[in-house]
Design a protein around this motif. Structure first.
Motif, PDB file in Angstrom:
ATOM      1  N   VAL A 106       0.836  -1.205   0.000  1.00 39.28           N
ATOM      2  CA  VAL A 106       0.000   0.000   0.000  1.00 39.28           C
ATOM      3  C   VAL A 106       0.867   1.249   0.000  1.00 39.28           C
ATOM      4  CG1 VAL A 106      -1.786   1.272   1.243  1.00 39.28           C
ATOM      5  CG2 VAL A 106      -1.873  -1.224   1.161  1.00 39.28           C
ATOM      6  N   THR A 107       1.928   1.214   0.816  1.00 40.44           N
ATOM      7  CA  THR A 107       2.788   2.392   0.919  1.00 40.44           C
ATOM      8  C   THR A 107       3.774   2.494  -0.239  1.00 40.44           C
ATOM      9  OG1 THR A 107       4.357   1.157   2.293  1.00 40.44           O
ATOM     10  CG2 THR A 107       2.627   2.365   3.429  1.00 40.44           C
ATOM     11  N   GLY A 108       4.090   1.367  -0.871  1.00 35.12           N
ATOM     12  CA  GLY A 108       5.104   1.373  -1.908  1.00 35.12           C
ATOM     13  C   GLY A 108       4.562   1.356  -3.318  1.00 35.12           C
ATOM     14  N   ALA A 109       3.279   1.632  -3.469  1.00 32.43           N
ATOM     15  CA  ALA A 109       2.656   1.550  -4.792  1.00 32.43           C
ATOM     16  C   ALA A 109       2.877   2.803  -5.634  1.00 32.43           C
ATOM     17  CB  ALA A 109       1.157   1.288  -4.643  1.00 32.43           C
ATOM     18  N   ALA A 110       3.492   3.829  -5.063  1.00 35.49           N
ATOM     19  CA  ALA A 110       3.589   5.110  -5.760  1.00 35.49           C
ATOM     20  C   ALA A 110       4.340   4.983  -7.091  1.00 35.49           C
ATOM     21  CB  ALA A 110       4.285   6.141  -4.866  1.00 35.49           C
ATOM     22  N   VAL A 111       5.462   4.255  -7.095  1.00 37.03           N
ATOM     23  CA  VAL A 111       6.256   4.124  -8.318  1.00 37.03           C
ATOM     24  C   VAL A 111       5.471   3.381  -9.385  1.00 37.03           C
ATOM     25  CG1 VAL A 111       8.335   3.113  -9.319  1.00 37.03           C
ATOM     26  CG2 VAL A 111       8.442   4.216  -7.076  1.00 37.03           C
ATOM     27  N   THR A 112       4.841   2.288  -8.999  1.00 34.06           N
ATOM     28  CA  THR A 112       4.071   1.492  -9.959  1.00 34.06           C
ATOM     29  C   THR A 112       2.884   2.264 -10.488  1.00 34.06           C
ATOM     30  OG1 THR A 112       4.747  -0.542  -8.816  1.00 34.06           O
ATOM     31  CG2 THR A 112       2.854  -0.687 -10.301  1.00 34.06           C
ATOM     32  N   GLU A 113       2.186   2.975  -9.605  1.00 33.33           N
ATOM     33  CA  GLU A 113       1.025   3.754 -10.033  1.00 33.33           C
ATOM     34  C   GLU A 113       1.445   4.881 -10.980  1.00 33.33           C
ATOM     35  OE1 GLU A 113      -1.758   3.084  -6.039  1.00 33.33           O
ATOM     36  OE2 GLU A 113      -0.948   5.057  -6.511  1.00 33.33           O
ATOM     37  N   SER A 114       2.565   5.501 -10.708  1.00 33.26           N
ATOM     38  CA  SER A 114       3.043   6.566 -11.593  1.00 33.26           C
ATOM     39  C   SER A 114       3.456   6.003 -12.948  1.00 33.26           C
ATOM     40  CB  SER A 114       4.225   7.298 -10.948  1.00 33.26           C
ATOM     41  OG  SER A 114       3.843   7.912  -9.733  1.00 33.26           O
ATOM     42  N   LEU A 115       4.114   4.846 -12.938  1.00 38.07           N
ATOM     43  CA  LEU A 115       4.585   4.234 -14.174  1.00 38.07           C
ATOM     44  C   LEU A 115       3.425   3.834 -15.075  1.00 38.07           C
ATOM     45  CD1 LEU A 115       7.045   3.171 -15.766  1.00 38.07           C
ATOM     46  CD2 LEU A 115       6.796   1.016 -14.531  1.00 38.07           C
ATOM     47  N   PHE A 116       2.362   3.285 -14.471  1.00 35.45           N
ATOM     48  CA  PHE A 116       1.221   2.810 -15.249  1.00 35.45           C
ATOM     49  C   PHE A 116       0.048   3.794 -15.246  1.00 35.45           C
ATOM     50  CE2 PHE A 116       3.557  -1.064 -14.331  1.00 35.45           C
ATOM     51  CZ  PHE A 116       3.492  -1.758 -15.526  1.00 35.45           C
ATOM     52  N   ASN A 117       0.288   4.996 -14.719  1.00 33.96           N
ATOM     53  CA  ASN A 117      -0.734   6.049 -14.696  1.00 33.96           C
ATOM     54  C   ASN A 117      -2.025   5.561 -14.047  1.00 33.96           C
ATOM     55  OD1 ASN A 117      -1.678   8.662 -15.192  1.00 33.96           O
ATOM     56  ND2 ASN A 117      -2.573   8.083 -17.156  1.00 33.96           N
ATOM     57  N   ILE A 118      -1.893   4.974 -12.862  1.00 38.00           N
ATOM     58  CA  ILE A 118      -3.043   4.485 -12.099  1.00 38.00           C
ATOM     59  C   ILE A 118      -3.398   5.531 -11.050  1.00 38.00           C
ATOM     60  CG2 ILE A 118      -3.870   2.683 -10.536  1.00 38.00           C
ATOM     61  CD1 ILE A 118      -1.954   0.766 -11.930  1.00 38.00           C
ATOM     62  N   PRO A 119      -4.638   6.014 -11.036  1.00 36.34           N
ATOM     63  CA  PRO A 119      -5.023   7.089 -10.102  1.00 36.34           C
ATOM     64  C   PRO A 119      -5.273   6.585  -8.689  1.00 36.34           C
ATOM     65  CG  PRO A 119      -6.910   6.435 -11.420  1.00 36.34           C
ATOM     66  CD  PRO A 119      -5.749   5.629 -11.929  1.00 36.34           C
ATOM     67  N   GLY A 120      -4.194   6.126  -8.027  1.00 36.68           N
ATOM     68  CA  GLY A 120      -4.306   5.590  -6.683  1.00 36.68           C
ATOM     69  C   GLY A 120      -3.734   6.521  -5.638  1.00 36.68           C
ATOM     70  N   LEU A 121      -3.624   6.014  -4.408  1.00 35.55           N
ATOM     71  CA  LEU A 121      -3.125   6.835  -3.298  1.00 35.55           C
ATOM     72  C   LEU A 121      -1.672   7.244  -3.506  1.00 35.55           C
ATOM     73  CD1 LEU A 121      -4.584   5.180  -0.066  1.00 35.55           C
ATOM     74  CD2 LEU A 121      -5.227   7.343  -1.134  1.00 35.55           C
ATOM     75  N   GLY A 122      -0.865   6.339  -4.049  1.00 34.25           N
ATOM     76  CA  GLY A 122       0.540   6.658  -4.270  1.00 34.25           C
ATOM     77  C   GLY A 122       0.712   7.846  -5.191  1.00 34.25           C
ATOM     78  N   GLN A 123       0.009   7.828  -6.312  1.00 27.70           N
ATOM     79  CA  GLN A 123       0.083   8.937  -7.253  1.00 27.70           C
ATOM     80  C   GLN A 123      -0.515  10.206  -6.645  1.00 27.70           C
ATOM     81  OE1 GLN A 123      -2.167   9.014 -11.114  1.00 27.70           O
ATOM     82  NE2 GLN A 123      -0.137   8.624 -11.960  1.00 27.70           N
ATOM     83  N   LEU A 124      -1.562  10.035  -5.835  1.00 30.42           N
ATOM     84  CA  LEU A 124      -2.180  11.190  -5.184  1.00 30.42           C
ATOM     85  C   LEU A 124      -1.205  11.872  -4.227  1.00 30.42           C
ATOM     86  CD1 LEU A 124      -4.806  12.843  -4.591  1.00 30.42           C
ATOM     87  CD2 LEU A 124      -5.254  11.206  -2.752  1.00 30.42           C
ATOM     88  N   ILE A 125      -0.477  11.083  -3.456  1.00 34.10           N
ATOM     89  CA  ILE A 125       0.477  11.647  -2.498  1.00 34.10           C
ATOM     90  C   ILE A 125       1.630  12.336  -3.222  1.00 34.10           C
ATOM     91  CG2 ILE A 125       2.159  11.076  -0.700  1.00 34.10           C
ATOM     92  CD1 ILE A 125       0.268   8.888   0.225  1.00 34.10           C
TER      93      ILE A 125
END
Length: 317
Positions: free
Chosen positions: A251-270
């Motif tokens: 949950v906390t480490g999803a930011a890189v993956t979400e940014s890479l795949f353009n997924i509008p999740g918490l990681g990208q939001l933060i």
């Protein structure tokens, strides 16, 4: 069990209190004024000062902290002036993709890890064991952004099997939902699979030499029954620890993956909130993620008692 659970819940209070202080102070020490970023370069100092006052940023830092803390106890995590919505609303709008990705990545990681970890332990010292351990070491070593980029290049650009990026909610159809999450799931779950595989193999090998395993073999039980029913259950506590910690880390480490795949999740939001100096959203999101992390670890501790009677008996000592 009840007393232990309450004790652990009360132990969360100082942890969350310290986290709230650290997060609050870090946001305030970050260079840049949120009001100036909102208004843009053409804003006058008077306009910036007026908006800062509206956002409560003209108060002393400690006053700002205690006002924010008091509001949290009333269920108010603040307001995002950038998104023009309450913080909880913004988090709720973005939590679905992150939870979906984390759950699928964990299922992927655990399923493959248990399968290959058991297989490697059964064939200790063979080329099959060495191959699995080598692959798991490679999985731990490869950065997620590099693995994700390779998967995009191969399966999305070259073979055109999966979309390059994006996210489709479950209500749009199960096939479309999974199609957009296959590559992110593999990217995020590969490291978890590698870690859990190594722990599974190591834990099983420690248990195989125990006397109860030798007794089971002497009774004529087949190797599969011994491995799955007896050895794996006793070995599962350290494996469960890694599974729990890895899921919380997803949950906390999803930011890189979400940014890479353009997924509008918490990681990208933060990440976007940090770029905008959206204090309220950063503080609220990090605090709630911390709560989720600690609660998941609490659940793992309680599951120990379900799996191992020795742990359950220790609660009554």
């Amino acid at each position: 069990m009840g007393a232990y659970t309450l004790k652990r819940l009360f132990a969360l209070i100082p942890v969350l209190f310290i986290v709230s202080i650290v997060v609050f102070l870090i946001t305030r020490l970050t260079p840049g004024s949120p009001a100036a970023i909102i208004l843009g370069q053409g804003a006058s100092p008077e306009q910036i000062a007026a908006l800062s006052k509206e956002m409560g940023l003209d108060e002393p830092v400690m006053n700002q902290y205690f006002i924010w803390l008091s509001n949290i106890f009333h269920g108010d995590f603040g307001y995002s002036y950038f998104l023009n919505k309450p913080v909880l609303g913004a988090i709720w709008d973005n939590v679905g993709p992150t939870v979906s990705l984390a759950i699928l990545a964990q299922i992927f990681g655990v399923a493959f890890a248990l399968l290959f970890g058991i297989y490697a332990a059964k064939h200790k010292g063979t080329i099959r064991d060495e191959s699995i351990m080598g692959a798991s070491l490679l999985g731990i070593s490869i950065p997620s952004f590099l693995l994700g980029s390779f998967l995009i290049l191969l399966f999305a650009v070259q073979l055109r099997i999966f979309p390059v990026s994006g996210y489709v909610p479950l209500n749009a159809g199960l096939f479309e939902y999974l199609k957009y999450l296959v590559l992110p799931t593999i990217t995020l779950g590969a490291i978890q699979a590698a870690l859990i595989t190594r722990m599974t193999r190591s834990s099983l090998l420690d248990t195989i030499s125990e006397n109860f395993v030798k007794t089971a073999k002497a009774k004529g039980l087949n190797e599969r029954t011994i491995m799955l029913k007896h050895t794996l259950r006793v070995s599962f506590l350290p494996i469960l620890t890694v599974i729990g910690e890895s899921f919380a880390g997803l949950v906390t480490g999803a930011a890189v993956t979400e940014s890479l795949f353009n997924i509008p999740g918490l990681g990208q939001l933060i990440v976007s909130s940090i770029e905008r100096r959206d204090y309220a959203l950063i503080q609220g999101a990090v605090l709630l993620i911390t709560v989720a992390y600690v609660v998941i670890n609490l659940v793992v501790d309680l599951l120990y008692a379900v799996i191992d009677p020795r742990v359950r008996n220790s609660y009554h000592d």
